[in-house]
Design a protein around this motif. Structure first.
Motif, PDB file in Angstrom:
ATOM      1  N   GLY A 119      33.284  45.128  14.550  1.00  0.00           N
ATOM      2  CA  GLY A 119      34.251  45.097  15.656  1.00  0.00           C
ATOM      3  C   GLY A 119      35.620  44.790  15.091  1.00  0.00           C
ATOM      4  O   GLY A 119      36.323  45.672  14.606  1.00  0.00           O
ATOM      5  N   VAL A 126      32.705  53.268  23.273  1.00  0.00           N
ATOM      6  CA  VAL A 126      33.669  54.365  23.139  1.00  0.00           C
ATOM      7  C   VAL A 126      34.203  54.764  24.515  1.00  0.00           C
ATOM      8  O   VAL A 126      33.459  55.304  25.338  1.00  0.00           O
ATOM      9  N   THR A 184      41.494  42.574  19.005  1.00  0.00           N
ATOM     10  CA  THR A 184      41.652  41.382  19.851  1.00  0.00           C
ATOM     11  C   THR A 184      42.999  40.718  19.550  1.00  0.00           C
ATOM     12  O   THR A 184      43.605  40.976  18.501  1.00  0.00           O
ATOM     13  N   PHE A 211      40.523  44.814  23.626  1.00  0.00           N
ATOM     14  CA  PHE A 211      40.370  46.094  22.898  1.00  0.00           C
ATOM     15  C   PHE A 211      41.640  46.504  22.144  1.00  0.00           C
ATOM     16  O   PHE A 211      42.666  45.870  22.252  1.00  0.00           O
TER      17      PHE A 211
HETATM   18  C1  LIG Z   1      35.979  48.404  27.709  1.00  0.00           C
HETATM   19  C2  LIG Z   1      36.049  48.579  26.230  1.00  0.00           C
HETATM   20  C3  LIG Z   1      36.558  49.758  25.709  1.00  0.00           C
HETATM   21  C4  LIG Z   1      36.613  49.941  24.319  1.00  0.00           C
HETATM   22  N1  LIG Z   1      37.029  51.156  23.828  1.00  0.00           N
HETATM   23  C5  LIG Z   1      36.902  51.401  22.492  1.00  0.00           C
HETATM   24  C6  LIG Z   1      37.119  52.712  21.971  1.00  0.00           C
HETATM   25  O1  LIG Z   1      37.508  53.645  22.703  1.00  0.00           O
HETATM   26  N2  LIG Z   1      36.898  52.933  20.652  1.00  0.00           N
HETATM   27  C7  LIG Z   1      36.488  51.944  19.810  1.00  0.00           C
HETATM   28  O2  LIG Z   1      36.306  52.191  18.623  1.00  0.00           O
HETATM   29  N3  LIG Z   1      36.280  50.673  20.274  1.00  0.00           N
HETATM   30  C8  LIG Z   1      36.467  50.396  21.588  1.00  0.00           C
HETATM   31  N4  LIG Z   1      36.213  49.127  22.078  1.00  0.00           N
HETATM   32  C9  LIG Z   1      35.841  48.066  21.148  1.00  0.00           C
HETATM   33  C10 LIG Z   1      36.883  46.964  20.990  1.00  0.00           C
HETATM   34  O3  LIG Z   1      37.992  47.453  20.281  1.00  0.00           O
HETATM   35  C11 LIG Z   1      36.190  45.771  20.318  1.00  0.00           C
HETATM   36  O4  LIG Z   1      35.315  45.199  21.275  1.00  0.00           O
HETATM   37  C12 LIG Z   1      37.172  44.735  19.809  1.00  0.00           C
HETATM   38  O5  LIG Z   1      37.912  45.236  18.716  1.00  0.00           O
HETATM   39  C13 LIG Z   1      36.469  43.438  19.359  1.00  0.00           C
HETATM   40  O6  LIG Z   1      35.351  43.672  18.573  1.00  0.00           O
HETATM   41  P1  LIG Z   1      33.962  42.937  18.940  1.00  0.00           P
HETATM   42  O7  LIG Z   1      33.684  43.196  20.383  1.00  0.00           O
HETATM   43  O8  LIG Z   1      32.950  43.340  17.961  1.00  0.00           O
HETATM   44  O9  LIG Z   1      34.281  41.386  18.799  1.00  0.00           O
HETATM   45  P2  LIG Z   1      34.175  40.524  17.455  1.00  0.00           P
HETATM   46  O10 LIG Z   1      34.910  41.197  16.368  1.00  0.00           O
HETATM   47  O11 LIG Z   1      32.761  40.154  17.224  1.00  0.00           O
HETATM   48  O12 LIG Z   1      34.987  39.227  17.864  1.00  0.00           O
HETATM   49  C14 LIG Z   1      34.447  38.128  18.579  1.00  0.00           C
HETATM   50  C15 LIG Z   1      35.518  37.035  18.633  1.00  0.00           C
HETATM   51  O13 LIG Z   1      35.804  36.582  17.297  1.00  0.00           O
HETATM   52  C16 LIG Z   1      37.183  36.693  17.037  1.00  0.00           C
HETATM   53  N5  LIG Z   1      37.385  36.986  15.619  1.00  0.00           N
HETATM   54  C17 LIG Z   1      36.783  37.955  14.874  1.00  0.00           C
HETATM   55  N6  LIG Z   1      37.217  37.914  13.614  1.00  0.00           N
HETATM   56  C18 LIG Z   1      38.136  36.918  13.550  1.00  0.00           C
HETATM   57  C19 LIG Z   1      38.962  36.378  12.521  1.00  0.00           C
HETATM   58  N7  LIG Z   1      38.958  36.875  11.277  1.00  0.00           N
HETATM   59  N8  LIG Z   1      39.776  35.337  12.813  1.00  0.00           N
HETATM   60  C20 LIG Z   1      39.808  34.831  14.061  1.00  0.00           C
HETATM   61  N9  LIG Z   1      39.064  35.295  15.088  1.00  0.00           N
HETATM   62  C21 LIG Z   1      38.236  36.331  14.835  1.00  0.00           C
HETATM   63  C22 LIG Z   1      37.656  37.823  17.935  1.00  0.00           C
HETATM   64  O14 LIG Z   1      39.062  37.770  18.153  1.00  0.00           O
HETATM   65  C23 LIG Z   1      36.840  37.540  19.191  1.00  0.00           C
HETATM   66  O15 LIG Z   1      37.463  36.537  19.955  1.00  0.00           O
HETATM   67  C24 LIG Z   1      36.178  48.906  23.449  1.00  0.00           C
HETATM   68  C25 LIG Z   1      35.683  47.727  23.990  1.00  0.00           C
HETATM   69  C26 LIG Z   1      35.590  47.548  25.352  1.00  0.00           C
HETATM   70  C27 LIG Z   1      34.999  46.285  25.892  1.00  0.00           C
END
Ligand SMILES: Cc1cc2nc3c(=O)[nH]c(=O)nc-3n(C[C@H](O)[C@H](O)[C@H](O)COP(=O)(O)OP(=O)(O)OC[C@H]3O[C@@H](n4cnc5c(N)ncnc54)[C@H](O)[C@@H]3O)c2cc1C
Length: 397
Positions: free
Chosen positions: A133, A159, A380, A377
């Motif tokens: 993510g 996606v 974050t 998204f």
């Molecule tokens: C409705 C929706 C639409 C989306 N559309 C798309 C799309 O079109 N294409 C696509 O590819 N993706 C898409 N996404 C994915 C979205 O971009 C990811 O959910 C987002 O980048 C976070 O990844 P994750 O959910 O795996 O959270 P994680 O990466 O697991 O994060 C969990 C928490 O840990 C924090 N965290 C993680 N690493 C660190 C760090 N190094 N330091 C501090 N804090 C950290 C994060 O900020 C978050 O608070 C979508 C998601 C949703 C819910």
């Protein structure tokens, strides 16, 4: 650094046309779309026919040629009316057309960009995986060489437009050990390809008109013409698209702030308690002042960043390291502040509505649910702060 900015008569006319279109074609269907949780096919088709799925794409490639400023005008106006439609346009335009416009060969532009910009085909963008993510370079979807082509295998999640798209820009690992530094490649995957399947579509808190789909890639065979940009440079393709997306997300947040402020203003003038409209109470007035401050500051940030991207053009090879760094920091700031200010303003606007703000089906209740995702998204807000702080430490303010 340039600070002066003025909308041209053409840009003002575009805003007026978009506003009239959205009032007629989108605003009336939003409540029902939110309740039924269905993709708004009919209004999307009308938007495609208007050219709204190719606003920043040059006219020679089937777009309206209105640049990032024009695109942000569209997203701001959409943000006032409905975040689902904004997300559908954003996933297609920022994340789908940008990689093609910036990295595509002439042949790829003719084959994939032109129909997308004309609104004949819908695009999506797929980076996220169950284990990748925020750590977006850690993709595990594998791209194996096969003759002069490739075979893609893996699972993608979340996606936007994934269920409806004709073509998806998919990030896959040509060498997963290398990660973002040479190990990720961008591929153009047509969704009718054998081995491609849409899996689970998520039920969500908001954005009910959008699909958030799982993709299953089971030995999807692709020719060399499906590689977008250089092999191993997919992470850069993705980050360039996200820089555009983050500014337009700021524009959508701006629209959300403006609509919520307007709703709170009207409500507070008409709601009488203790013998006076609640707008007469200083506590409410100061909330409105805070909303106005955020709207004004964000307006400057969004259009400054959009105009900067327009000046930089669409050929990444011409950008210096410094220009890239400035653009990326700016986009992260716009996205992060915009989404947090939108969440704060919408929360206060809901508060001003009292109990009514909590009732299902009111525009402010929908806006509250829809706005939350913008802090998550396209990276974050924790990741935006990482991007900003790294650059501040490297280059100073
Ligand atoms: C409705 C929706 C639409 C989306 N559309 C798309 C799309 O079109 N294409 C696509 O590819 N993706 C898409 N996404 C994915 C979205 O971009 C990811 O959910 C987002 O980048 C976070 O990844 P994750 O959910 O795996 O959270 P994680 O990466 O697991 O994060 C969990 C928490 O840990 C924090 N965290 C993680 N690493 C660190 C760090 N190094 N330091 C501090 N804090 C950290 C994060 O900020 C978050 O608070 C979508 C998601 C949703 C819910």
């Amino acid at each position: 650094m340039a600070f002066e900015f003025e909308f041209s008569p053409d840009q003002e006319a575009f805003r007026a046309a978009v506003r009239a279109f959205l009032a007629k074609e989108v605003a009336p269907i939003v409540a029902e779309m939110d309740a039924t949780e269905e993709f708004p096919r009919a209004s999307v088709a009308k938007m495609q026919a208007e050219g709204y799925f190719g606003v920043p794409v040059p006219e020679e490639y089937g777009g309206l040629g209105l640049g990032k400023v024009g695109y942000c005008i569209l997203l701001e106006e959409l943000g006032k009316v409905d975040a689902s439609h904004g997300t559908i346009v954003g996933a297609h335009t920022s994340l789908g057309t940008t990689p093609l416009l910036y990295y595509g060969t002439e042949e790829q532009k003719r084959r994939w960009l032109v129909p997308a910009a004309k609104g004949e085909k819908l695009l999506a963008f797929s980076l996220t995986e169950p284990g990748s993510g925020s750590d977006s370079g850690a993709v595990r979807t594998v791209a194996e060489r096969s003759g002069d082509g490739w075979v893609l295998t893996g699972n993608k999640i979340y996606v936007s437009n994934g269920r409806e798209a004709d073509t998806i820009v998919v990030m896959a690992g040509n060498d997963v050990k290398l990660g973002p530094n040479g190990g990720v490649t961008a591929f153009l995957v047509d969704t009718r390809r054998p081995g491609f399947q849409v899996g689970r579509c998520e039920k969500k808190m908001g954005l009910h008109g959008t699909s958030t789909a799982e993709l299953i890639l089971d030995h999807v065979a692709l020719g060399p013409e499906h590689v977008l940009g250089e092999v191993g440079r997919g992470f850069h393709v993705a980050m360039t698209a996200l820089d555009v997306g983050r500014v337009s997300l700021g524009a959508a947040s701006l629209g959300g702030i403006e609509a919520a402020t307007q709703q709170a203003l009207e409500f507070s003038k008409n709601r009488t308690q203790f013998g006076l409209p609640i707008s007469e109470y200083e506590v409410i007035q100061f909330k409105l002042a805070d909303m106005a401050m955020k709207a004004q500051a964000l307006r400057y940030l969004v259009y400054h960043a959009a105009a900067h991207q327009d000046r930089m053009g669409t050929d990444p090879k011409r950008w210096s390291r410094l220009e890239r760094a400035e653009k990326t920091r700016e986009a992260a700031i716009v996205k992060c502040l915009g989404s947090e200010w939108a969440a704060a303003v919408i929360d206060e606007a809901l508060q001003i509505h009292g109990g009514l703000g909590y009732i299902r089906g009111t525009p402010i209740e929908r806006a509250y649910r829809d706005a939350r995702i913008s802090e998550i998204f396209e990276g974050t807000n924790e990741i935006q702060r990482l991007v900003i702080s790294r650059d501040v430490i490297a280059r100073g303010l």
